[in-house]
Design a protein around this motif. Sequence first.
Motif, PDB file in Angstrom:
ATOM      1  N   GLU A 192       0.819  -1.204   0.000  1.00 19.36           N
ATOM      2  CA  GLU A 192       0.000   0.000   0.000  1.00 19.36           C
ATOM      3  C   GLU A 192       0.857   1.260   0.000  1.00 19.36           C
ATOM      4  O   GLU A 192       0.487   2.268  -0.600  1.00 19.36           O
ATOM      5  CB  GLU A 192      -0.974  -0.002   1.175  1.00 19.36           C
ATOM      6  N   ALA A 223     -10.277   7.276   9.269  1.00 20.49           N
ATOM      7  CA  ALA A 223     -10.443   5.846   8.991  1.00 20.49           C
ATOM      8  C   ALA A 223      -9.490   5.005   9.835  1.00 20.49           C
ATOM      9  O   ALA A 223      -9.851   3.917  10.305  1.00 20.49           O
ATOM     10  CB  ALA A 223     -10.211   5.572   7.512  1.00 20.49           C
ATOM     11  N   SER A 224      -8.278   5.506  10.039  1.00 18.41           N
ATOM     12  CA  SER A 224      -7.286   4.733  10.791  1.00 18.41           C
ATOM     13  C   SER A 224      -7.595   4.664  12.281  1.00 18.41           C
ATOM     14  O   SER A 224      -7.145   3.746  12.968  1.00 18.41           O
ATOM     15  CB  SER A 224      -5.891   5.318  10.577  1.00 18.41           C
ATOM     16  N   LYS A 229     -10.148   3.744  13.760  1.00 14.80           N
ATOM     17  CA  LYS A 229     -10.864   2.506  14.115  1.00 14.80           C
ATOM     18  C   LYS A 229      -9.884   1.475  14.693  1.00 14.80           C
ATOM     19  O   LYS A 229     -10.281   0.596  15.434  1.00 14.80           O
ATOM     20  CB  LYS A 229     -11.528   1.845  12.911  1.00 14.80           C
ATOM     21  N   TYR A 230      -8.641   1.576  14.274  1.00 15.55           N
ATOM     22  CA  TYR A 230      -7.623   0.616  14.669  1.00 15.55           C
ATOM     23  C   TYR A 230      -6.561   1.245  15.574  1.00 15.55           C
ATOM     24  O   TYR A 230      -5.444   0.748  15.662  1.00 15.55           O
ATOM     25  CB  TYR A 230      -6.939   0.041  13.422  1.00 15.55           C
ATOM     26  N   GLN A 241      -3.064  -2.482  12.517  1.00 24.54           N
ATOM     27  CA  GLN A 241      -3.779  -2.093  11.309  1.00 24.54           C
ATOM     28  C   GLN A 241      -3.912  -0.579  11.142  1.00 24.54           C
ATOM     29  O   GLN A 241      -4.293  -0.107  10.077  1.00 24.54           O
ATOM     30  CB  GLN A 241      -5.191  -2.703  11.303  1.00 24.54           C
ATOM     31  N   GLU A 242      -3.607   0.198  12.181  1.00 24.71           N
ATOM     32  CA  GLU A 242      -3.827   1.640  12.138  1.00 24.71           C
ATOM     33  C   GLU A 242      -3.092   2.298  10.974  1.00 24.71           C
ATOM     34  O   GLU A 242      -3.695   3.001  10.151  1.00 24.71           O
ATOM     35  CB  GLU A 242      -3.407   2.300  13.449  1.00 24.71           C
ATOM     36  N   GLU A 296      -4.370   1.073   7.455  1.00 20.37           N
ATOM     37  CA  GLU A 296      -5.629   1.701   7.038  1.00 20.37           C
ATOM     38  C   GLU A 296      -5.402   3.131   6.566  1.00 20.37           C
ATOM     39  O   GLU A 296      -5.983   3.574   5.573  1.00 20.37           O
ATOM     40  CB  GLU A 296      -6.647   1.683   8.188  1.00 20.37           C
ATOM     41  N   TYR A 297      -4.537   3.845   7.256  1.00 20.84           N
ATOM     42  CA  TYR A 297      -4.216   5.219   6.878  1.00 20.84           C
ATOM     43  C   TYR A 297      -3.656   5.268   5.455  1.00 20.84           C
ATOM     44  O   TYR A 297      -4.109   6.053   4.625  1.00 20.84           O
ATOM     45  CB  TYR A 297      -3.206   5.801   7.886  1.00 20.84           C
TER      46      TYR A 297
END
Length: 182
Positions: free
Chosen positions: A99, A147-148, A150-151, A156-157, A160-161
């Motif tokens: 990613e 969005a990040s 959430k984690y 996963q933070e 997700e970012y």
Amino acid sequence: MKSYQKSLVGLLLVAILAACGNTSEESQNAHTSTTDPSQNISNSNDNESLTETEKDIATTPKSMKEVYQQKLANRSKEVDKIRKTYSNDSSTLALKKVEGERYDLWDELLNEVYGVLKEQLSKEEMNQLRDEQRNWITYRDDTAKEASLKYQGGTQEHLEYVVVLADLTEERCYELVEDFME
């Protein structure tokens, strides 16, 4: 077709023919006989009989928008190759790497598109786009951060970012090419 685009097509034709091993005389003859690559397709009843070089020339883009639409498609293929490279590794570290590379590729293209638009747009249009782009960057970063969360504190933070950054940057590339490029 603008004269600089015709010249570009001609130079491209000469370069392609030279790369194929044709002499400069053959290249010159090919250049003078083909001024509009779109005529090759419309005058040909059998596209299958065209050589690869002729097919490339016949499909040469006629505008910067077409050039960048092709670049968008090529970038998507690059991203697919990167994903396939790591398809057997689903670790968070591998996903972050994929990613991160995806984001870097789309961000690089976004900056390139923006640079072309600086040349194409009027001063007023560019000022408006600059303001819009600054707002979009804030939106992109804020959306990725939200969005990040959430984690938050988890592995996963960051993933997700970066995923959200890459998604929104890819979308923005398509928007700028489709909505602003000529």
